[in-house]
Design a protein around this motif. Structure first.
Motif, mmCIF file in Angstrom:
data_model
loop_
_atom_site.group_PDB
_atom_site.id
_atom_site.type_symbol
_atom_site.label_atom_id
_atom_site.label_comp_id
_atom_site.label_asym_id
_atom_site.label_seq_id
_atom_site.Cartn_x
_atom_site.Cartn_y
_atom_site.Cartn_z
ATOM 1 N N GLN A 1 0.859 -1.184 0.000
ATOM 2 C CA GLN A 1 0.000 0.000 0.000
ATOM 3 C C GLN A 1 0.892 1.229 0.000
ATOM 4 O O GLN A 1 1.719 1.418 0.899
ATOM 5 N N ARG B 1 4.045 8.340 -5.496
ATOM 6 C CA ARG B 1 3.729 7.335 -6.503
ATOM 7 C C ARG B 1 4.877 6.328 -6.596
ATOM 8 O O ARG B 1 6.015 6.608 -6.228
ATOM 9 N N VAL C 1 -1.311 -2.557 -4.274
ATOM 10 C CA VAL C 1 -0.884 -3.397 -5.393
ATOM 11 C C VAL C 1 -0.588 -4.793 -4.864
ATOM 12 O O VAL C 1 0.146 -4.953 -3.878
ATOM 13 N N PHE D 1 1.919 3.530 -10.314
ATOM 14 C CA PHE D 1 0.669 3.539 -9.557
ATOM 15 C C PHE D 1 0.550 4.831 -8.766
ATOM 16 O O PHE D 1 1.538 5.338 -8.225
ATOM 17 N N ARG D 2 -0.655 5.359 -8.679
ATOM 18 C CA ARG D 2 -0.900 6.612 -7.977
ATOM 19 C C ARG D 2 -0.769 6.418 -6.472
ATOM 20 O O ARG D 2 -0.761 5.295 -5.954
ATOM 21 N N SER D 3 -0.651 7.529 -5.763
ATOM 22 C CA SER D 3 -0.545 7.473 -4.312
ATOM 23 C C SER D 3 -1.750 6.772 -3.709
ATOM 24 O O SER D 3 -2.847 6.781 -4.266
ATOM 25 N N ARG D 4 -1.528 6.133 -2.575
ATOM 26 C CA ARG D 4 -2.541 5.414 -1.780
ATOM 27 C C ARG D 4 -3.011 4.109 -2.424
ATOM 28 O O ARG D 4 -3.859 3.411 -1.852
ATOM 29 N N THR D 5 -2.485 3.755 -3.592
ATOM 30 C CA THR D 5 -2.910 2.533 -4.269
ATOM 31 C C THR D 5 -2.423 1.299 -3.508
ATOM 32 O O THR D 5 -1.353 1.304 -2.896
#
Length: 234
Positions: free
Chosen positions: A66, A71, A90, A84-88
């Protein structure tokens, strides 16, 4: 966080700038944090590293990562340098995954290997208990100290307004900003280049794209805010 019986073991390795900082086994039944937070199980004390860079959460297939405000680009046999954008969150698959952070002020790479026996013989990464954590301090981003003129700040705010409003970016950033500012696309491009040079002059790594510049100024360092927008856009 208790999960189903894990199928794999995992290890994580850390490289900061030119230095390998170590390798740890990932815990199978609790989350572990990475960053400048004093109690982080994988602690990076450098002042330019966010206090909460990311964290790993176990589940039966391995681990999720997380992201925090920064990013990240993830590369594995399943993902080809996807940003991937912030807070994503994966999901990491068995095998090796390399996680890099393109907007940080210096190089940080996290290598995660998931598979049988991968954590054997390594110290277990574990966050400190809440009561034992030392005070945390604000992240010091070198690029945020670049001196921007009021005009540059206004152009940056209008160009990257979509990042403040969580909207998709326009197909042509400079043209869209020029229309709102009543100037030419060429003038906006000149300002973007000048600001990127100012910011990069303060950093150890270069922001190569306008997209990276926007995320650095608006999302990561919060150098550009709503207050920099013209009143009609606030």
């Amino acid at each position: 966080m208790q999960s189903a019986e894990p199928l794999y073991d995992g290890r994580v390795g850390l490289k900061v700038a030119d230095t390998v900082r170590g390798a740890w086994a990932l815990p199978s039944y609790e989350r572990v944090s990475v960053g400048r937070l004093p109690g982080a199980g994988i602690h990076i004390p450098d002042s330019w590293v966010p206090s909460r860079l990311c964290r790993f959460l176990p589940y039966e297939q391995g681990w999720l990562v997380q992201l925090g405000r920064a990013r990240a680009t993830v590369r594995s046999k399943y993902l080809d340098d996807v940003t991937f954008r912030s807070r994503t969150i994966v999901a990491l698959q068995p095998g090796q995954s390399l996680i890099a952070f393109p907007e940080l002020d210096d190089y940080v790479r996290i290598a995660v290997v998931i598979g049988a026996g991968q954590g054997e013989g390594l110290p277990l990464a574990s966050d400190a208990a809440e009561g034992s954590r030392a005070p945390e301090f604000r992240t010091a981003y070198p690029g945020a100290s670049a001196s921007l003129t009021p005009t540059q700040r206004r152009v940056m705010a209008v160009t990257f307004h979509h990042l403040m409003t969580e909207q998709p970016p326009p197909s042509n950033l400079a043209a869209a900003a020029a229309a709102k500012l009543g100037t030419t696309e060429a003038n906006v491009k000149v300002t973007l280049g000048a600001v990127r040079k100012k910011v990069n002059d303060e950093r150890w790594m270069n922001l190569e794209k306008n997209d990276q510049l926007g995320h650095y100024l608006v999302r990561l360092t919060r150098t550009i805010t709503w207050d920099d927008l013209p009143s009609e856009l606030q």
